[in-house]
Design a protein around this motif. Structure first.
Motif, PDB file in Angstrom:
ATOM      1  N   GLN A  56       0.814  -1.205   0.000  1.00 14.07           N
ATOM      2  CA  GLN A  56       0.000   0.000   0.000  1.00 14.07           C
ATOM      3  C   GLN A  56       0.854   1.264   0.000  1.00 14.07           C
ATOM      4  O   GLN A  56       0.557   2.233  -0.712  1.00 14.07           O
ATOM      5  N   ASP A  57       1.930   1.259   0.772  1.00 12.75           N
ATOM      6  CA  ASP A  57       2.835   2.416   0.790  1.00 12.75           C
ATOM      7  C   ASP A  57       3.484   2.623  -0.576  1.00 12.75           C
ATOM      8  O   ASP A  57       3.642   3.771  -1.033  1.00 12.75           O
ATOM      9  N   ALA A  58       3.843   1.532  -1.246  1.00 11.50           N
ATOM     10  CA  ALA A  58       4.447   1.655  -2.575  1.00 11.50           C
ATOM     11  C   ALA A  58       3.447   2.234  -3.573  1.00 11.50           C
ATOM     12  O   ALA A  58       3.794   3.084  -4.403  1.00 11.50           O
ATOM     13  N   ARG A  59       2.183   1.786  -3.490  1.00 10.95           N
ATOM     14  CA  ARG A  59       1.166   2.337  -4.391  1.00 10.95           C
ATOM     15  C   ARG A  59       0.920   3.814  -4.109  1.00 10.95           C
ATOM     16  O   ARG A  59       0.747   4.611  -5.042  1.00 10.95           O
ATOM     17  N   GLU A  60       0.914   4.194  -2.861  1.00  5.16           N
ATOM     18  CA  GLU A  60       0.700   5.599  -2.523  1.00  5.16           C
ATOM     19  C   GLU A  60       1.854   6.468  -3.026  1.00  5.16           C
ATOM     20  O   GLU A  60       1.627   7.586  -3.526  1.00  5.16           O
ATOM     21  N   ARG A  61       3.080   5.967  -2.921  1.00  2.05           N
ATOM     22  CA  ARG A  61       4.212   6.728  -3.446  1.00  2.05           C
ATOM     23  C   ARG A  61       4.118   6.881  -4.957  1.00  2.05           C
ATOM     24  O   ARG A  61       4.393   7.957  -5.504  1.00  2.05           O
ATOM     25  N   THR A  62       3.714   5.815  -5.645  1.00  2.00           N
ATOM     26  CA  THR A  62       3.568   5.890  -7.100  1.00  2.00           C
ATOM     27  C   THR A  62       2.482   6.886  -7.493  1.00  2.00           C
ATOM     28  O   THR A  62       2.647   7.681  -8.435  1.00  2.00           O
ATOM     29  N   ARG A  63       1.367   6.862  -6.773  1.00  2.00           N
ATOM     30  CA  ARG A  63       0.294   7.811  -7.066  1.00  2.00           C
ATOM     31  C   ARG A  63       0.734   9.247  -6.805  1.00  2.00           C
ATOM     32  O   ARG A  63       0.402  10.161  -7.563  1.00  2.00           O
ATOM     33  N   ALA A  67       0.883  12.135  -9.592  1.00  3.84           N
ATOM     34  CA  ALA A  67       0.129  13.376  -9.398  1.00  3.84           C
ATOM     35  C   ALA A  67       1.044  14.596  -9.498  1.00  3.84           C
ATOM     36  O   ALA A  67       0.668  15.624 -10.080  1.00  3.84           O
ATOM     37  N   ALA A  68       2.250  14.500  -8.936  1.00  5.33           N
ATOM     38  CA  ALA A  68       3.199  15.615  -9.038  1.00  5.33           C
ATOM     39  C   ALA A  68       3.636  15.844 -10.480  1.00  5.33           C
ATOM     40  O   ALA A  68       3.780  16.994 -10.928  1.00  5.33           O
ATOM     41  N   ARG A  69       3.822  14.751 -11.229  1.00  2.02           N
ATOM     42  CA  ARG A  69       4.221  14.900 -12.634  1.00  2.02           C
ATOM     43  C   ARG A  69       3.122  15.565 -13.449  1.00  2.02           C
ATOM     44  O   ARG A  69       3.378  16.478 -14.247  1.00  2.02           O
ATOM     45  N   LEU A  70       1.864  15.140 -13.246  1.00  2.98           N
ATOM     46  CA  LEU A  70       0.754  15.755 -13.973  1.00  2.98           C
ATOM     47  C   LEU A  70       0.553  17.205 -13.565  1.00  2.98           C
ATOM     48  O   LEU A  70       0.217  18.054 -14.405  1.00  2.98           O
ATOM     49  N   ALA A  71       0.769  17.503 -12.288  1.00  4.20           N
ATOM     50  CA  ALA A  71       0.626  18.887 -11.841  1.00  4.20           C
ATOM     51  C   ALA A  71       1.679  19.788 -12.484  1.00  4.20           C
ATOM     52  O   ALA A  71       1.386  20.934 -12.861  1.00  4.20           O
ATOM     53  N   SER A  72       2.895  19.283 -12.619  1.00  2.00           N
ATOM     54  CA  SER A  72       3.939  20.081 -13.271  1.00  2.00           C
ATOM     55  C   SER A  72       3.625  20.310 -14.747  1.00  2.00           C
ATOM     56  O   SER A  72       3.881  21.398 -15.283  1.00  2.00           O
ATOM     57  N   ILE A  73       3.049  19.302 -15.411  1.00  6.02           N
ATOM     58  CA  ILE A  73       2.666  19.470 -16.819  1.00  6.02           C
ATOM     59  C   ILE A  73       1.555  20.507 -16.941  1.00  6.02           C
ATOM     60  O   ILE A  73       1.575  21.377 -17.829  1.00  6.02           O
ATOM     61  N   ARG A  74       0.543  20.421 -16.071  1.00  2.14           N
ATOM     62  CA  ARG A  74      -0.548  21.401 -16.115  1.00  2.14           C
ATOM     63  C   ARG A  74      -0.046  22.806 -15.807  1.00  2.14           C
ATOM     64  O   ARG A  74      -0.503  23.790 -16.402  1.00  2.14           O
ATOM     65  N   GLU A  75       0.889  22.915 -14.887  1.00  4.79           N
ATOM     66  CA  GLU A  75       1.429  24.236 -14.560  1.00  4.79           C
ATOM     67  C   GLU A  75       2.230  24.808 -15.722  1.00  4.79           C
ATOM     68  O   GLU A  75       2.203  26.026 -15.973  1.00  4.79           O
ATOM     69  N   ALA A  76       2.959  23.945 -16.439  1.00  4.89           N
ATOM     70  CA  ALA A  76       3.767  24.432 -17.561  1.00  4.89           C
ATOM     71  C   ALA A  76       2.904  24.903 -18.728  1.00  4.89           C
ATOM     72  O   ALA A  76       3.289  25.828 -19.450  1.00  4.89           O
ATOM     73  N   CYS A  77       1.747  24.275 -18.939  1.00  8.51           N
ATOM     74  CA  CYS A  77       0.895  24.647 -20.072  1.00  8.51           C
ATOM     75  C   CYS A  77      -0.277  25.532 -19.663  1.00  8.51           C
ATOM     76  O   CYS A  77      -1.215  25.714 -20.449  1.00  8.51           O
ATOM     77  N   ALA A  78      -0.236  26.073 -18.438  1.00 10.62           N
ATOM     78  CA  ALA A  78      -1.332  26.928 -17.981  1.00 10.62           C
ATOM     79  C   ALA A  78      -1.373  28.220 -18.793  1.00 10.62           C
ATOM     80  O   ALA A  78      -0.333  28.823 -19.094  1.00 10.62           O
ATOM     81  N   ILE A  79      -2.576  28.651 -19.154  1.00 13.77           N
ATOM     82  CA  ILE A  79      -2.769  29.853 -19.946  1.00 13.77           C
ATOM     83  C   ILE A  79      -2.940  31.045 -19.005  1.00 13.77           C
ATOM     84  O   ILE A  79      -3.722  30.977 -18.053  1.00 13.77           O
TER      85      ILE A  79
END
Length: 289
Positions: A56-63, A67-79
């Motif tokens: 469970q801890d490994a799955r939480e770390r992966t999630r 989530a951090a990777r997707l947040a960085s992508i959304r922040e980079a392409c924010a209008i």
């Protein structure tokens, strides 16, 4: 009187027998030595809980990492807000540039009685537009980071973008599309032909101004100084097409021709590109061949 042959055994071929005093090895290697009892039911339950908690801890770390990777992508392409809510954030767009929409409006008269003009925002709601960044934007950004002037002028940048737009229009021109508003009547073939000939003529003029030779600044560099894997001189037409159409940087142009990337070569290829763009604008320069 005969004698019977006597045979004596040289070595005793006997199967080794395990001593009875030697203890049997433990069945499970993970158990401590001397403890040969099976794990109890409570111990097995505790061990299983530990494994489940680790999974469970490994799955939480992966999630969390995803989530951090997707947040960085959304922040980079924010209008930005000044572009309005109608512009959609698209990660596939890549780097983009925000351009203000301006127009010149009269602003009184000067002491000589002539009209004065000033730049004012225009467009719907005075919103700014979003444009995909190209290689010239990267050149400008690199010059700003190094606090040095940009190697290409605004006029040369405009000419390079005009050339790229003409090449794209000529390649995509004539594609048959389906339009509901034009389904009631046939298209105007003469209008398309005139537009196609106009684009082809302008492209021919620009390519004729570029020339088929190599710039003098590049030819002055000896082959022994260019690099170990150099493959001849860099032609002006190839240089302009790689930068304006393919979006290659000057370092990528040098490496694609096997030239070593260093200051003298960067300076020479920059001068060749600027001279070619000036000739495309209409300025008369030195011949390259």
């Amino acid at each position: 009187m005969g004698y019977a042959p006597i045979f004596e055994p040289i070595s005793t071929l006997t199967k080794p027998v395990k001593p009875k005093s030697e203890k049997r090895k433990a069945r499970y290697s993970g158990m401590p030595e001397g403890n040969h009892k099976m794990m109890s039911r409570e111990e097995r339950i505790d061990a299983g809980k530990v494994l489940v908690r680790a999974a469970q801890d490994a799955r939480e770390r992966t999630r969390a990492e995803e989530a951090a990777r997707l947040a960085s992508i959304r922040e980079a392409c924010a209008i930005p807000d000044r572009c309005g809510p109608d512009t959609i954030a698209a990660p596939a767009r890549g780097p983009f540039v925000v351009e203000p929409q301006l127009t010149m409006v009269p602003n009184g008269v000067d002491h000589r009685g002539l009209d004065k003009w000033v730049a004012a925002p225009t467009g719907y709601g005075h919103r700014e537009s979003v444009r995909a960044a190209d290689v010239f934007d990267r050149m400008v950004a690199s010059a700003l980071r190094r606090k040095k002037p940009c190697p290409v002028t605004p006029g040369q940048i405009a000419m390079g973008r005009r050339y790229a737009a003409l090449v794209e229009r000529a390649a995509a021109d004539g594609t048959k599309l389906s339009r509901l508003d034009a389904s009631r009547a046939g298209g105007d073939s003469m209008g398309w032909m005139d537009r196609h000939l106009e684009v082809a003529q302008e492209l021919a003029i620009l390519r004729n101004r570029i020339g088929a030779g190599a710039a003098m600044t590049l030819r002055r560099i000896r082959p022994s100084k260019r690099g170990e894997t150099q493959r001849g001189p860099i032609m002006d037409r190839v240089l302009v097409d790689m930068v304006c159409i393919k979006g290659c940087t000057l370092d990528e142009v040098l490496s694609s021709h096997g030239w070593s990337i260093k200051g003298d070569h960067r300076k020479a290829v920059t001068e060749a590109l600027c001279a070619a763009l000036d000739r495309m604008i209409g300025y008369r320069g030195k011949k390259t061949s």
